[in-house]
Design a protein around this motif. Structure first.
Motif, PDB file in Angstrom:
ATOM      1  N   ILE A  97      -2.297   4.102  11.058  1.00  0.00           N
ATOM      2  CA  ILE A  97      -1.745   3.118  10.723  1.00  0.00           C
ATOM      3  C   ILE A  97      -0.143   3.516  10.886  1.00  0.00           C
ATOM      4  O   ILE A  97      -0.006   4.508   9.999  1.00  0.00           O
ATOM      5  N   PHE A 108      -7.339   3.204   6.743  1.00  0.00           N
ATOM      6  CA  PHE A 108      -6.577   4.384   7.140  1.00  0.00           C
ATOM      7  C   PHE A 108      -7.581   5.363   7.475  1.00  0.00           C
ATOM      8  O   PHE A 108      -6.908   6.439   7.878  1.00  0.00           O
ATOM      9  N   ALA A 117       0.950  -1.018  -0.138  1.00  0.00           N
ATOM     10  CA  ALA A 117      -0.022   0.038   0.196  1.00  0.00           C
ATOM     11  C   ALA A 117       0.909   1.380  -0.030  1.00  0.00           C
ATOM     12  O   ALA A 117       0.365   2.276   0.603  1.00  0.00           O
ATOM     13  N   LEU A 135      -7.061   0.900  -3.942  1.00  0.00           N
ATOM     14  CA  LEU A 135      -7.584   2.350  -4.908  1.00  0.00           C
ATOM     15  C   LEU A 135      -9.036   2.298  -4.684  1.00  0.00           C
ATOM     16  O   LEU A 135      -9.481   3.385  -5.017  1.00  0.00           O
ATOM     17  N   LEU A 192      -2.538   5.475  -6.238  1.00  0.00           N
ATOM     18  CA  LEU A 192      -2.072   5.982  -4.715  1.00  0.00           C
ATOM     19  C   LEU A 192      -0.577   6.132  -4.961  1.00  0.00           C
ATOM     20  O   LEU A 192       0.302   5.420  -5.588  1.00  0.00           O
ATOM     21  N   ARG A 243      -6.521   7.184  10.296  1.00  0.00           N
ATOM     22  CA  ARG A 243      -4.953   7.781  10.377  1.00  0.00           C
ATOM     23  C   ARG A 243      -4.109   7.091  11.340  1.00  0.00           C
ATOM     24  O   ARG A 243      -3.343   7.992  11.730  1.00  0.00           O
ATOM     25  N   ARG A 246      -9.903   1.802   1.600  1.00  0.00           N
ATOM     26  CA  ARG A 246      -9.073   2.696   1.963  1.00  0.00           C
ATOM     27  C   ARG A 246      -9.286   3.387   3.225  1.00  0.00           C
ATOM     28  O   ARG A 246      -8.640   3.444   4.196  1.00  0.00           O
ATOM     29  N   HIS A 247     -10.489   3.951   3.186  1.00  0.00           N
ATOM     30  CA  HIS A 247     -11.162   4.566   4.225  1.00  0.00           C
ATOM     31  C   HIS A 247     -11.220   3.681   5.402  1.00  0.00           C
ATOM     32  O   HIS A 247     -10.801   4.209   6.613  1.00  0.00           O
ATOM     33  N   LYS A 279     -12.077   3.243  -2.606  1.00  0.00           N
ATOM     34  CA  LYS A 279     -12.251   4.434  -1.762  1.00  0.00           C
ATOM     35  C   LYS A 279     -12.613   3.833  -0.187  1.00  0.00           C
ATOM     36  O   LYS A 279     -12.178   4.143   0.931  1.00  0.00           O
TER      37      LYS A 279
END
Lengths: 398, 371
Positions: free
Chosen positions: B271, B266, B33, B257, B293, B269, B262-263, B259
Motif C-alpha cells: 500500500i 498491509f 491508519a 489494531l 499503531l 507491504r 492489518r496483515h 492483526k
C-alpha cells in the motif's frame, strides 16, 4: 555561456569498512544501516542537498551493488536533476588503461572529467563513513573568505584519541602550518574530519602532480595535502562544533545508534530544520501489542512488537515475538526475534531469524563485547551466541 | 498484460457522509491508519493490478489531495504516458461544476476518449480494502458483462446514498435498489462503489445520457436498464471498511489494531503513500504503549493504549491516551487524559486537559484547533 556549478561534491564511498566485520561482508560501508531507517550515506547526501549542493559524484568500488541500488536516480535526496544530481562513479576501463581506484586522491583523479564537465570553482571532498549534520555552504563561505587553496573541516577530539586521526597544527587565524597523519605524539587535538574544499584549479594541479609522483600512495591525507603545504599553498582549517562520529567500528556504530535515544538526544535525526532524507520503507505504522513493553527505544515502520524492547534501535519490519527481550541492541530490517529469545548488547543485521528461546549476547554489564550477527542467518532454537562473538553463518542445528 | 485498464477515482462524490473530516479536504484525502489517506488504498489496488493511468476526478477542496499526490511518483505513477492525471471540474462562467456522477463523467469524456486501454475501473475513494482489480477485470471478461459492480455482504448501511444489488447464480444482477429501507439485522449485498466497464461502452452510455438529458447514473442508467444491460456483481469477501460516518471512521480505525485485518491490508507491504522523510518514532524512558499503531516521527513520553498515532504526534509526560485517533502533528501536552478522541491534523491539547467521548460518539477536535 557554459553552464556551470559553483561547487561539486565528490563522496568517497569505496571503503570496505573491514572493522565492521560481518556487517560489510557484502555491502560497502556507506550502505550500512543506521538509526532505524537510514544508511550511513544518507547523512553526507542530506548535508549536500540541505547545503544547496546538488551535484554529487559517489565513488564506489567495494561491493557497490546494494549502494548503487540504494542511491538509484537520487530522487529520495532530491538529487535527480537534469544538470547535476547524484552520479555513481565506479572504476572504469579507459582507452589507454584501466585500473581500480588506488587511493582516495587517485579515485578523484580518475574522475577529473566528471568534475570538469560542471566547470566548478570549488570541489568538496566527502567520505561516506561519518554521522553528522553540517552546513557545507558555511564552510564554503569561509573558504572563499580566506582565499585558501584548500580548507579542511576540523573538530576537537579528546587528546587521548588524537593519534587515531589526521591532526592539523594551526596558527591563530586558523591557517594550517603542519599536517600530521595519525601522529604518535600529537601536538594538538584538532582532527581532520576528512572533509575538504579545494579551489578546483588547485585540486586539478596537485592531483596531476601526485599521479606522476613515484611511490605516492595517492592518498589525500598522506600525499596530496602535505605536498600542497610544502609548496606553500594557503591552507585553512574550518572548525566544526557539533556531533560528528566515525562509525567505522562495531562499538562506534553501536554507540552512535544509542546517541539517538531520549527526549534530548546527543544527535537528533528528528530535527525538521535539517531533515535527513532517505529511501523510505514501504510499511504500515509499527504495531505495539498489549503484551509489549517498549522503553527508551527507536522503532521504525512495519515493526510488530509483542515482547520487550529496551534501549534499542529497531529498523523497519522487525518482529519481536511474545516473551522475547531485546536490550541495548541495534536490530536491522526484516529480522525476527522469536518467542522467549533474548538479544542483549548486540548488533543484528538484516533478515536474521533468532529462533525460540535462543540467547544472543549477554547483559551489557556482563558482556565481553558487542555481539554481531551478519545478515540472512538463523540462530537455532535455544542456541546460544556468546557475547562479543561476530557470526556470519547459521548457529546451531536447524 | 492481457487486460488493459485505466482507473478513475471520484474523490469528492461521497463527501457528504463525513462532513467533520471532509470540510477541508476531499473524501479521498481523509487520513487513515496512521500514515495513509483513503485514496492510497484505491490507488494501490489499481497500481497493483498493473494499471498505470489513473484519472483523479475532483470538484472542490482538493488542495490537500494535490499536495498528497504530487507527481504521483510515490505510487509509481509519474509516467510519460499516463500516470496520475488530475481532472478538476470542467466548467465555464455559465455552468456550475458538476452536480452528480453523470455530470462528472461527462466532464471527463475527453480523458476517456484519448486513452487506448480497453477498460475503465471506476472507484470512489471512500473505502479501505485490498481488492484485486485484476481479478475483477478477469471476472468481467469471463462473464461477458457490460458493467461489473463490486459488492460485499453488509449487515447495516450508514450512507446518504447507496445501492444494493441482487445477483443471480451466474452473478448477473437483475435488480438493484437505490437507498432501500433496511431492517436491522438484514444482510444486504452492498455495492462498494467500485465498477468495471468497457471504455467504449462507458463513452456510449455518457453520450446517450447527454442526448436524452438524463441526470442520475444510478437511477436513470443502472436501475432503469438493469434488465437490458448485462450488469454483473463481483462479490468481494475480503476486509472492507466503507468510511460513511465519523463513528464508522472511528470503528474501522480501531479495527486496524486487529492483526488479521492489518496483515490482510498491509501484509504484502504494497500500500503506497506519500513519503515525508520523518524520523523513526521514539519511545522515551517511562513511556508505555499498548495495542497501538504508531507512525513515524512520533515522540511518546506518556501512556498510549488502543490508539492510532499518525506521523509526528507527541504525547507528553504523564498523559494517558486511550482509544484515540490522533492525526498528523497532534501535540498532547503533559498530564492530559484523552479517551475516545479523534483529533484532526495539527491539533494542540494543552497540559492537564481532559477530553472524553464514547465509541458511538467520539469527541472530535477539528484541524488546527488548540484546546
Amino acid at each position: 555561456m557554459q553552464r556551470k556549478k559553483e561547487c561539486v561534491a565528490m563522496l568517497l564511498a569505496g571503503g570496505q569498512g573491514s572493522r565492521l566485520y560481518a556487517l560489510t561482508n557484502n555491502i560497502a560501508k556507506p550502505a550500512v544501516a543506521f538509526g532505524a531507517k537510514y544508511r550511513i550515506i544518507d547523512f553526507p547526501l542530506s548535508n549536500c542537498i540541505n547545503s544547496g549542493i546538488d551535484t554529487v559524484g559517489v565513488l564506489t568500488q567495494y561491493e557497490p551493488l546494494e549502494l548503487n541500488e540504494y542511491i538509484g536516480n537520487g530522487q529520495p535526496w532530491d538529487l535527480d536533476r537534469s544538470f547535476g544530481g547524484v552520479h555513481i562513479l565506479s572504476p572504469y576501463q579507459a582507452k589507454k588503461k584501466s585500473s581500480w581506484y588506488e587511493g582516495t586522491a587517485n579515485a578523484i583523479y580518475q574522475n577529473m572529467s566528471f568534475m570538469k564537465k560542471y566547470n566548478p570553482d570549488y570541489i568538496l571532498i566527502l567520505s561516506g563513513d561519518h554521522i553528522y549534520k553540517m552546513n557545507y555552504a558555511k564552510m564554503l563561505n569561509a573558504h572563499i573568505a580566506t582565499g585558501a587553496a584548500c580548507t579542511i573541516a576540523a573538530i576537537e577530539v579528546p587528546m587521548s584519541e588524537a593519534s587515531r586521526f589526521g591532526i592539523l597544527n594551526v596558527n591563530k587565524d586558523g591557517s594550517i602550518y603542519q599536517f600530521e597523519e595519525k601522529p604518535k605524539a600529537p601536538k594538538s587535538n584538532l582532527a581532520s574530519m576528512g572533509i575538504y574544499i579545494f579551489s578546483a584549479d588547485k585540486l586539478y594541479k596537485y592531483l596531476e602532480e601526485d599521479d606522476k609522483k613515484e611511490g605516492s600512495s595517492k592518498d589525500f591525507g598522506k600525499d596530496v595535502l602535505p605536498a600542497m603545504l610544502d609548496a606553500g599553498e594557503k591552507m585553512f582549517s574550518y572548525r566544526f562544533e557539533g556531533y560528528w562520529k566515525d562509525v567505522g567500528t562495531i562499538s562506534a556504530l553501536w554507540e552512535s545508534n544509542m546517541d539517538l535515544l531520549g527526549v534530548d538526544p546527543q544527535f537528533d535525526v528528528g530535527d525538521t530544520s535539517w531533515k535527513i532524507h532517505s529511501r523510505n520503507p514501504l510499511a504500515p505504522p509499527e504495531y505495539i501489542s498489549d503484551s509489549a513493553e517498549v522503553d527508551n527505544s527507536m522503532v521504525a515502520l512495519g515493526c510488530e512488537i509483542f515482547g520487550t524492547v529496551r534501549n534499542s534501535v529497531l529498523s523497519s519490519n522487525v518482529t519481536v515475538e511474545e516473551g522475547a527481550v531485546v536490550e541495548d541492541s541495534v536490530i536491522m530490517s526484516d529480522t525476527v526475534i522469536k518467542r522467549n529469545a533474548t538479544v542483549c548488547y548486540s548488533i543484528v543485521d538484516e533478515n536474521v531469524t533468532v529462533q525460540q528461546g535462543a540467547a544472543v549476547g549477554e547483559h551489557r554489564s556482563d558482556a565481553k563485547g558487542i555481539t554481531v550477527l551478519g545478515r540472512n542467518i538463523t540462530v537455532a532454537a535455544n542456541a546460544k551466541v556468546e557475547s562479543g562473538k561476530i557470526v556470519d553463518k547459521n548457529v546451531g542445528e536447524e | 498484460m492481457a487486460r488493459s485498464a485505466v482507473g478513475v477515482i471520484f474523490t469528492n462524490i461521497q463527501d457528504k457522509n463525513i462532513p467533520e473530516l471532509s470540510s477541508h479536504r476531499t473524501m479521498a484525502s481523509i487520513p487513515f491508519a496512521g500514515r495513509y489517506r483513503l485514496i492510497d488504498f484505491a490507488l494501490s489496488n489499481l497500481v497493483n493490478a498493473g494499471i498505470t493511468t489513473v484519472g483523479i476526478v475532483t470538484k472542490n477542496n482538493y488542495q490537500s489531495l494535490i499536495d498528497h499526490l504530487g507527481s504521483g511518483k510515490d505510487w509509481d505513477l509519474a509516467r510519460k504516458d499516463g500516470g496520475i492525471i488530475l481532472l478538476p471540474p470542467y466548467s465555464n462562467e455559465t455552468d456550475a461544476p458538476y452536480k452528480n456522477r453523470l455530470e462528472a463523467l461527462m466532464g471527463i469524456t475527453g480523458f476517456l476518449r484519448h486513452r487506448k486501454e480497453d477498460y475503465v475501473a471506476l472507484y470512489d475513494g471512500d473505502g479501505v480494502s485490498r481488492l484485486d482489480i485484476d481479478d475483477v477485470l478477469r471476472f468481467h471478461e469471463q462473464s461477458h458483462a457490460d458493467i461489473t459492480m463490486v459488492y460485499h455482504e453488509a449487515d447495516s448501511v450508514e450512507s446518504h446514498y447507496y445501492i444494493t444489488v441482487d445477483p443471480d447464480n451466474s452473478g448477473r444482477i437483475t435488480s438493484l435498489q437505490i437507498n432501500p429501507k433496511l431492517k436491522t439485522g438484514d444482510k444486504v449485498n452492498l455495492y462498494i462503489n467500485v465498477m468495471v466497464v468497457h471504455r467504449n461502452y462507458l463513452m456510449d452510455i455518457i453520450q446517450n445520457a447527454v442526448q436524452s438529458g438524463l441526470n442520475s447514473f444510478g437511477r436513470d442508467i443502472l436501475a432503469k436498464n438493469v434488465q437490458s444491460m448485462r450488469i454483473f456483481g463481483y462479490k468481494f469477501d475480503g476486509y472492507y471498511a466503507g468510511i460513511t460516518s465519523l463513528p464508522r471512521y472511528f470503528r474501522y480505525s480501531m479495527e486496524m489494531l486487529d492483526k488479521d485485518v492489518r496483515h490482510e491490508l498491509f501484509g504484502a507491504r504494497d500500500i503506497y503513500t506519500k513519503v515525508r522523510d520523518s524520523a523513526p518514532s521514539k519511545y522515551i524512558e517511562g513511556a508505555s504503549v499498548k495495542n497501538s499503531l504508531v507512525s513515524d516521527g512520533c515522540v511518546i513520553e506518556g501512556t498510549v493504549e488502543n490508539s492510532i498515532l499518525f506521523r509526528g504526534v507527541n504525547v507528553g509526560k504523564g498523559s494517558v491516551v486511550r482509544n484515540c485517533v490522533l492525526m498528523q502533528e497532534t501535540v498532547v501536552g503533559a498530564s492530559c487524559r484523552l479517551n475516545c478522541v479523534i483529533t484532526d491534523k495539527n491539533v494542540v491539547i494543552r497540559d492537564r486537559r481532559q477530553l472524553s467521548g464514547c465509541e458511538e460518539l467520539p469527541y472530535f477536535v477539528a484541524k488546527g484547533k488548540m484546546l
